[in-house]
Scaffold this active site. Structure first.
Site, short mmCIF file in Angstrom:
data_model
loop_
_atom_site.label_atom_id
_atom_site.label_comp_id
_atom_site.label_asym_id
_atom_site.label_seq_id
_atom_site.Cartn_x
_atom_site.Cartn_y
_atom_site.Cartn_z
N ASP A 123 1.26 -15.25 7.05
CA ASP A 123 0.74 -16.85 6.83
C ASP A 123 1.03 -17.16 5.35
O ASP A 123 1.41 -18.18 4.92
CB ASP A 123 -0.55 -17.17 7.02
CG ASP A 123 -0.74 -17.17 8.49
OD1 ASP A 123 0.08 -17.11 9.30
OD2 ASP A 123 -1.88 -17.23 9.13
N PRO B 229 0.79 -1.10 0.04
CA PRO B 229 -0.14 0.04 0.12
C PRO B 229 0.92 1.16 -0.12
O PRO B 229 1.90 1.30 0.56
CB PRO B 229 -0.87 -0.19 1.17
CG PRO B 229 -0.11 -1.04 2.13
CD PRO B 229 0.55 -1.90 1.05
N ASN B 230 0.24 2.22 -0.74
CA ASN B 230 0.89 3.57 -0.85
C ASN B 230 2.15 3.71 -1.60
O ASN B 230 2.75 4.73 -1.87
CB ASN B 230 1.01 4.29 0.48
CG ASN B 230 -0.41 4.21 1.21
OD1 ASN B 230 -1.24 4.95 0.54
ND2 ASN B 230 -0.51 3.81 2.40
N HIS C 115 3.77 -4.26 9.41
CA HIS C 115 3.57 -4.40 10.82
C HIS C 115 2.23 -4.81 11.40
O HIS C 115 1.94 -4.63 12.29
CB HIS C 115 3.72 -2.53 11.20
CG HIS C 115 4.83 -2.00 10.43
ND1 HIS C 115 6.20 -2.37 10.64
CD2 HIS C 115 4.91 -1.00 9.40
CE1 HIS C 115 7.04 -1.35 10.00
NE2 HIS C 115 6.30 -0.77 9.22
N SER D 276 13.14 3.06 3.75
CA SER D 276 13.45 3.68 5.04
C SER D 276 14.02 2.85 5.98
O SER D 276 13.79 1.56 6.03
CB SER D 276 12.44 4.72 5.54
OG SER D 276 11.35 3.51 6.18
N GLU E 130 12.27 -9.17 2.31
CA GLU E 130 11.62 -7.98 2.60
C GLU E 130 12.32 -6.82 2.42
O GLU E 130 13.61 -6.99 3.01
CB GLU E 130 11.26 -8.30 4.17
CG GLU E 130 10.21 -7.12 4.61
CD GLU E 130 10.13 -7.20 6.14
OE1 GLU E 130 10.22 -8.39 6.67
OE2 GLU E 130 10.12 -6.32 6.75
N HIS F 66 12.91 -2.41 2.43
CA HIS F 66 12.10 -1.01 2.84
C HIS F 66 13.11 -0.14 2.43
O HIS F 66 14.18 -0.28 2.40
CB HIS F 66 11.81 -0.96 4.47
CG HIS F 66 10.86 -1.83 5.01
ND1 HIS F 66 9.55 -2.05 4.69
CD2 HIS F 66 11.06 -3.12 5.62
CE1 HIS F 66 9.02 -3.03 5.14
NE2 HIS F 66 10.05 -3.82 5.75
N ARG G 119 13.04 5.07 12.98
CA ARG G 119 12.00 6.06 12.79
C ARG G 119 11.45 6.06 14.00
O ARG G 119 11.53 5.04 14.85
CB ARG G 119 11.02 5.38 11.48
CG ARG G 119 11.68 5.57 10.12
CD ARG G 119 10.78 5.18 9.19
NE ARG G 119 9.70 6.25 8.81
CZ ARG G 119 8.74 5.99 8.03
NH1 ARG G 119 8.77 4.98 7.06
NH2 ARG G 119 7.83 6.69 7.80
N ARG H 129 5.18 11.05 -2.28
CA ARG H 129 4.76 10.70 -0.78
C ARG H 129 5.84 10.88 -0.06
O ARG H 129 6.96 10.35 -0.19
CB ARG H 129 4.38 9.01 -0.76
CG ARG H 129 4.09 8.63 0.49
CD ARG H 129 4.06 6.96 0.37
NE ARG H 129 3.97 6.80 1.91
CZ ARG H 129 3.97 5.45 2.20
NH1 ARG H 129 4.59 4.58 1.32
NH2 ARG H 129 3.91 5.23 3.51
N TYR I 9 10.99 9.08 1.81
CA TYR I 9 11.18 8.02 0.78
C TYR I 9 11.75 8.51 -0.35
O TYR I 9 11.79 7.88 -1.51
CB TYR I 9 9.61 7.45 0.32
CG TYR I 9 8.95 6.97 1.60
CD1 TYR I 9 9.42 5.83 2.24
CD2 TYR I 9 7.89 7.53 1.98
CE1 TYR I 9 8.81 5.16 3.23
CE2 TYR I 9 7.16 7.00 3.28
CZ TYR I 9 7.73 5.72 3.70
OH TYR I 9 7.18 5.21 4.83
N ALA J 268 3.12 -0.69 4.96
CA ALA J 268 2.32 -0.84 6.36
C ALA J 268 1.94 -1.99 6.84
O ALA J 268 2.03 -2.42 8.17
CB ALA J 268 1.35 0.47 6.50
N ASN K 207 8.16 -5.12 -0.83
CA ASN K 207 8.02 -4.02 0.29
C ASN K 207 6.58 -4.27 0.42
O ASN K 207 5.56 -3.58 -0.21
CB ASN K 207 8.30 -2.72 -0.53
CG ASN K 207 8.34 -1.57 0.42
OD1 ASN K 207 7.81 -1.82 1.65
ND2 ASN K 207 8.90 -0.31 0.33
N ARG L 40 6.70 0.85 13.89
CA ARG L 40 7.74 0.33 12.63
C ARG L 40 8.53 -0.36 13.26
O ARG L 40 9.40 -0.96 12.08
CB ARG L 40 8.10 1.75 11.76
CG ARG L 40 6.55 2.55 11.23
CD ARG L 40 7.21 3.63 10.30
NE ARG L 40 6.41 4.46 10.12
CZ ARG L 40 5.26 4.72 9.19
NH1 ARG L 40 5.25 3.41 8.84
NH2 ARG L 40 4.48 5.74 9.07
#
Ligand code: DQA
Length: 159
Positions: free
Chosen positions: A97, A20-21, A90, A112, A108, A110, A117, A28, A33, A87, A84, A122
């Site tokens: 699963d 998302p986002n 978290h 940032s 995984e 990210h 942070r 953004r 970012y 959100a 990535n 996070r």
């Protein structure tokens, strides 16, 4: 005239998955970012994958279910996933699963450094324990490093 059939070697495929986002990268929170768009990042990955002789596929969704569906498809046609989860990192037991249910490596990533942070929520990833590893804090380079990690894991598993 005899037809010449091209013999094309099928290349391994890697999925670059974004949650998302991340479609809003570029505008953004650029102070967190940076100002590269997802298209810019995908362009760099495409170039790099070409050099590594991987086929590459991109998918972004703001919805948890669509990301789960895509992971389930990847288990049939990809050697690994650079993910990535935004959100959902978290919060999502369902994505955890899904990753635990497939037997290809998921790295995984990210943009940032989530551990540096301010927001405490996070600092925890529900997904990290079921991923092959985590790469974070290197800006857009987290994705290219993620692709190198997939190549490393895939080679290791081949041995
Ligand atoms: C992020 C970090 C997450 O905490 C955040 O919710 C994002 C982006 C990153 O790439 O740094 O959406 O995954």
């Amino acid at each position: 005239m005899a037809k010449i059939k091209a013999i094309s070697k099928k290349r391994d495929k890697v999925l670059i998955l974004n949650g998302p986002n991340l479609n809003l990268l570029g505008t953004r929170e650029p102070e967190v970012y940076d100002d590269l768009t997802l298209k810019d990042i995908e362009g760099d990955l495409k170039e790099m994958a070409e050099g590594m002789e991987y086929d590459i596929e991109f998918f972004q969704s703001n919805s948890e279910g669509a990301l789960i569906d895509r992971l389930q498809v990847a288990r049939h046609n990809c050697v690994g996933v650079v993910f990535n989860p935004g959100a959902y990192t978290h919060t999502s037991v369902a994505l955890r699963d899904a990753i635990a249910s497939i037997d290809i490596p998921v790295v995984e990533v990210h943009i940032s450094n989530v551990h540096a942070r301010e927001e405490e929520f996070r600092h925890k990833s529900l997904l990290a324990p079921v991923c092959a590893g985590q790469i974070l804090g290197f800006g857009a380079a987290s994705y290219t490093l993620g692709l190198i990690a997939i190549a490393g894991v895939a080679e290791f598993e081949d041995e």
